[in-house]
Design an enzyme around this catalytic site. Structure first.
Site, mmCIF file in Angstrom:
data_model
loop_
_atom_site.group_PDB
_atom_site.id
_atom_site.type_symbol
_atom_site.label_atom_id
_atom_site.label_comp_id
_atom_site.label_asym_id
_atom_site.label_seq_id
_atom_site.Cartn_x
_atom_site.Cartn_y
_atom_site.Cartn_z
ATOM 1 N N LYS A 48 69.965 113.385 99.197
ATOM 2 C CA LYS A 48 70.630 112.726 100.533
ATOM 3 C C LYS A 48 71.611 112.459 100.155
ATOM 4 C CE LYS A 48 68.323 109.197 101.856
ATOM 5 N NZ LYS A 48 67.191 108.524 102.764
ATOM 6 N N TYR A 291 96.898 90.677 94.955
ATOM 7 C CA TYR A 291 97.502 90.380 96.482
ATOM 8 C C TYR A 291 96.787 89.352 96.522
ATOM 9 C CZ TYR A 291 98.200 95.384 97.462
ATOM 10 O OH TYR A 291 98.504 96.590 97.433
HETATM 11 C C1 LIG Z 1 66.056 107.605 101.797
HETATM 12 C C2 LIG Z 1 64.279 107.797 102.456
HETATM 13 C C3 LIG Z 1 63.073 108.339 101.394
HETATM 14 C C4 LIG Z 1 63.833 108.255 99.205
HETATM 15 O O1 LIG Z 1 63.468 106.367 99.999
HETATM 16 P P1 LIG Z 1 64.025 105.587 98.189
HETATM 17 O O2 LIG Z 1 63.607 104.700 98.587
HETATM 18 O O3 LIG Z 1 65.105 106.599 97.540
HETATM 19 O O4 LIG Z 1 62.760 106.709 97.258
HETATM 20 C C5 LIG Z 1 62.297 108.992 101.848
HETATM 21 N N1 LIG Z 1 62.226 109.327 102.995
HETATM 22 C C6 LIG Z 1 62.998 108.571 103.590
HETATM 23 C C7 LIG Z 1 62.154 109.650 105.461
HETATM 24 C C8 LIG Z 1 63.719 108.678 103.538
HETATM 25 O O5 LIG Z 1 64.523 108.417 104.571
#
Ligand SMILES: *Cc1c(COP(=O)(O)O)cnc(C)c1O
Length: 400
Positions: A48, A291
């Site tokens: 993701k 800035y």
């Molecule tokens: C993001 C996520 C993961 C992975 O989590 P990590 O801590 O990055 O390994 C797994 N399951 C769900 C439902 C998530 O949203």
């Protein structure tokens, strides 16, 4: 000059580090299987957020042949992956969308052979959309066990998902999942244990709905932290995100892992972020930088200006706190981080006017700027540092 030189800043992915992290998780899962006398849990990875900023398709090119399941938030990412698989004549990998999905997207995902999650108020409309097309989607039920995010409480399953037991259900149920709330934040896991117990209750409810079709449901609840430190939570498959990319979820997880593992798994960060200087110049003592005239040179100072800023994902909160690496040395970021520029003190580091390359994140010689360091300076976590790296940045996969 490399092709990267035409890009203002770019990201390098170490393919070997990515493979090595996958091997570490394969090893842990294999051990789980052997200890319990069952098949090793399947390895799911989470791509993701543009593969945690590493670049979806670049990361995919390395991990696709090595993993069992790919988890995504956005249905569009699943379509991108199916397109890449078709273009390269790769076999189709199992894909599961765990994020919010519109009813029409359920239809397109079912057509693309992508698994879907039943997790929220869209489920009835999704069921209707699939029925109207005569389609069935392979689905996982998300059980609410204590994060208070998506999913159904065990007590609601019988009522809200009753249609799953109908012979003409538009969903073929393949799995049940949940997600931990604070495995990363603590070294004692009572809350996780309570979630595991709620998960078991939810699985029982789904089983009651399905009768004997429920025996082979795939159970998955563990993200990186639980996979690393709670062997009981590995179930039938895991969903590894942050640690695929070589980071510990937190210092607490790393500490806990020291107790669970005789030898600490050696995760290797995959990503480096680099930028070539745009101009180098000498400023007299007393000159102001940036800035707000937020930095004033105490002495004659050689600066390098780099075309990278908060637009690209270098947080403005790093102003006056961060350093980058130039020629193996720490070089301070002077004054404020701007939208498209940072100014760095290269006095004594850049000897002449030739451009220099700054490592914003990664290693140069003996020195490292880690995602954890950037996160600490910017009052956030390594997850956010990575996920906010601009999608427009060029990614290059390096085979060493
Ligand atoms: C993001 C996520 C993961 C992975 O989590 P990590 O801590 O990055 O390994 C797994 N399951 C769900 C439902 C998530 O949203």
């Amino acid at each position: 000059m490399s092709s990267a030189s035409r890009h203002s800043s770019w990201i390098e992915l170490d393919a070997q580090a990515l493979r090595s992290n996958i091997q570490i998780f394969r090893g842990l899962l294999k051990k789980s299987g052997v200890l319990q006398g069952i098949p090793a849990p399947a390895l799911g990875v989470v791509l993701k957020a543009n593969a945690y900023g590493h670049g979806l398709l670049d990361t995919l090119s390395v991990v696709h042949p090595l993993v069992d399941i790919i988890h995504l938030i956005s249905p569009n990412d699943a379509f991108e992956i199916r397109k890449m698989e078709a273009g390269r004549a790769w076999p189709q990998r199992r894909l599961l969308v765990i994020g919010a999905t519109e009813p029409d997207e359920f239809v397109r995902l079912a057509e693309a052979g992508v698994e879907v999650t039943l997790a929220d108020d869209n489920v009835p409309a999704a069921a209707a959309a699939l029925r109207s097309r005569g389609l069935r989607a392979t689905a996982h039920v998300h059980i609410e066990t204590g994060l208070s995010r998506e999913g159904f409480f065990p007590s609601e399953i019988a009522a809200k998902l009753a249609f799953l037991s109908a012979p003409d259900s538009p969903f073929v149920l393949r799995g049940v999942l949940s997600h931990f709330a604070n495995t990363e934040d603590v070294t004692e896991q009572q809350y996780a244990e309570s979630q595991l117990s709620n998960f078991a209750d939810g699985i029982r409810e789904v089983g009651l709905l399905l009768g004997n079709q429920a025996t082979n449901l795939e159970r998955h609840i563990a993200a990186s932290a639980a996979t690393l430190i709670l062997p009981d939570a590995r179930c039938d498959s895991v969903r590894v995100g942050i640690s695929l990319y070589g980071y510990w979820p937190s210092a607490e997880t790393r500490l806990s892992a020291r107790i669970v593992h005789p030898e600490l798994p050696k995760l290797s960060p995959v990503l480096s972020w680099k930028c070539r200087s745009q101009i180098i110049k000498d400023l007299p003592a007393g000159a102001y930088v940036g800035y707000g005239c937020s930095f004033r040179c105490e002495r004659a100072t050689r600066i390098a200006v780099f075309p990278v800023g908060y637009f690209d994902g270098y947080p403005r909160l790093l102003s006056g706190r961060a350093h980058v690496l130039v020629n193996g040395h720490r070089a301070a970021v002077l004054g404020r981080v701007m939208m498209n520029h940072i100014v760095v003190d290269v006095t004594g580091i850049a000897g002449d006017d030739r451009p220099v390359v700054a490592t914003l994140l990664g290693s140069d010689g003996q020195e490292t700027v880690s995602a954890e360091m950037l996160a600490g300076w910017a009052q956030t976590i390594q997850y956010e540092i990575c996920a906010r790296l601009g999608a427009h940045l060029k990614r290059i996969v390096i085979e060493k």
